[in-house]
Scaffold this motif. Structure first.
Motif, PDB file in Angstrom:
ATOM      1  N   PRO A 190       0.837  -1.202   0.000  1.00  0.00           N
ATOM      2  CA  PRO A 190       0.000   0.000   0.000  1.00  0.00           C
ATOM      3  C   PRO A 190       0.873   1.253   0.000  1.00  0.00           C
ATOM      4  O   PRO A 190       2.081   1.184   0.244  1.00  0.00           O
ATOM      5  N   THR A 191       0.282   2.395  -0.245  1.00  0.00           N
ATOM      6  CA  THR A 191       1.035   3.648  -0.307  1.00  0.00           C
ATOM      7  C   THR A 191       0.600   4.654   0.750  1.00  0.00           C
ATOM      8  O   THR A 191       1.090   5.785   0.769  1.00  0.00           O
ATOM      9  N   THR A 192      -0.310   4.279   1.614  1.00  0.00           N
ATOM     10  CA  THR A 192      -0.777   5.180   2.671  1.00  0.00           C
ATOM     11  C   THR A 192      -0.796   4.437   4.004  1.00  0.00           C
ATOM     12  O   THR A 192      -0.649   3.214   4.057  1.00  0.00           O
ATOM     13  N   LEU A 193      -0.961   5.198   5.071  1.00  0.00           N
ATOM     14  CA  LEU A 193      -1.138   4.584   6.389  1.00  0.00           C
ATOM     15  C   LEU A 193      -2.360   3.667   6.373  1.00  0.00           C
ATOM     16  O   LEU A 193      -3.398   4.009   5.795  1.00  0.00           O
ATOM     17  N   ILE A 194      -2.217   2.498   7.006  1.00  0.00           N
ATOM     18  CA  ILE A 194      -3.341   1.564   7.092  1.00  0.00           C
ATOM     19  C   ILE A 194      -3.545   1.188   8.552  1.00  0.00           C
ATOM     20  O   ILE A 194      -2.589   0.829   9.253  1.00  0.00           O
TER      21      ILE A 194
END
Length: 278
Positions: free
Chosen positions: A123-127
């Motif tokens: 992924p490319t964002t905070l999860i």
């Protein structure tokens, strides 16, 4: 009478062949069951020298084949005074390739395994993912799927990762007094823990706390690797386990994964390198 003599000579010759069971081509002095002296330079008596054997071909009573030797010690033994002793041209050859085999033992030329490193999908964002209870273990087990995965074809792999994560939710424990820890593992499912076939006893890697030890929601950051045996096309999902000491209650908990760019990030990576086990 002449015909009878010829018959007797043929019978005697055949008996000789059966008794000695050696056939020589270009030499009256065969040193093996089948012996070809390519340059016809072997002596008529005694064993040929190592240099004289370099142009010879032989098959001994064990079925071993020798090229450049009359005394092969393996199914195929090649002795050569120069490089380039073996050439296999099958349309897969190429500069820098190595000879490997498939699961049935058929040889082929392939690019060295280090060039086959497989990168994961991240992924490319905070999860932030709610934790679930691992059904394979007794008690309350806090695990969560990170969102990172890697798809592999059959083979043995060393999977490398770097992970940055932290506990979340309303029930965070003070990290200065709790006994919390975190570890990274893999599953063949994105919804539950189904372990792949590991090649060693190490099935998870503990990652240490980072810098904010005096605050709730201590960060965990670390790298590691595990070895797996993939027998069919398989996707592996990266999961994290956090001990109950990270929270004060068993419900409403989550794990945050740092896939965001950050000041020096992204902070999570994963890739697999195929290898052979001796």
């Amino acid at each position: 009478m002449k015909i009878l003599k010829k018959i007797i000579l043929i019978v005697l010759w055949q008996i000789h062949i059966l008794n000695y069971a050696q056939i020589g081509i270009n030499t009256p002095n065969p040193q093996a069951l089948f012996h070809v002296d390519g340059a016809k330079d072997n002596p008529s008596v005694g064993a040929p020298s190592p240099t004289q054997q370099l142009n010879d071909f032989s098959v001994n009573s064990s079925g071993y084949v020798g090229i450049g030797t009359v005394n092969p010690t393996a199914n195929l033994e090649i002795n050569s005074p120069t490089t380039n002793a073996v050439r296999i041209v099958d349309t897969t050859q190429g500069l820098g390739k190595v000879l490997t085999s498939d699961s049935n033992g058929y040889a082929r030329w392939t690019t060295p395994s280090t060039s086959f490193a497989k990168l994961a999908t991240l992924p490319t964002t905070l999860i932030t993912t709610p934790t679930i209870d691992d059904p394979s273990l007794a008690g309350t087990q806090f695990i969560a799927y990170s969102g990172a995965f890697i798809s592999l074809t059959p083979g043995k792999y060393q999977i490398y990762f770097t992970m940055w994560c932290s506990p979340g939710g309303p029930n965070l424990a003070d990290s200065s007094v709790n006994d919390g820890f975190a570890s990274v593992f893999f599953s063949t499912s994105s919804t539950t823990n189904i372990p792949p076939a590991y090649l060693t006893s190490i099935k998870s890697v503990i990652i240490p706390r980072l810098y904010n030890l005096q605050a709730p929601a201590s960060d965990y950051y670390g790298s590691g690797n595990v070895a797996v045996d993939i027998t069919g096309n398989t996707t592996l999902y990266l999961w994290v386990y956090m001990s109950g000491g990270n929270w004060t209650a068993p419900t409403g908990n989550s794990i945050r994964f740092r896939f965001d760019p950050g000041s020096y990030g992204p902070y999570v990576q994963m890739y697999a390198i195929p290898f052979e086990v001796q």
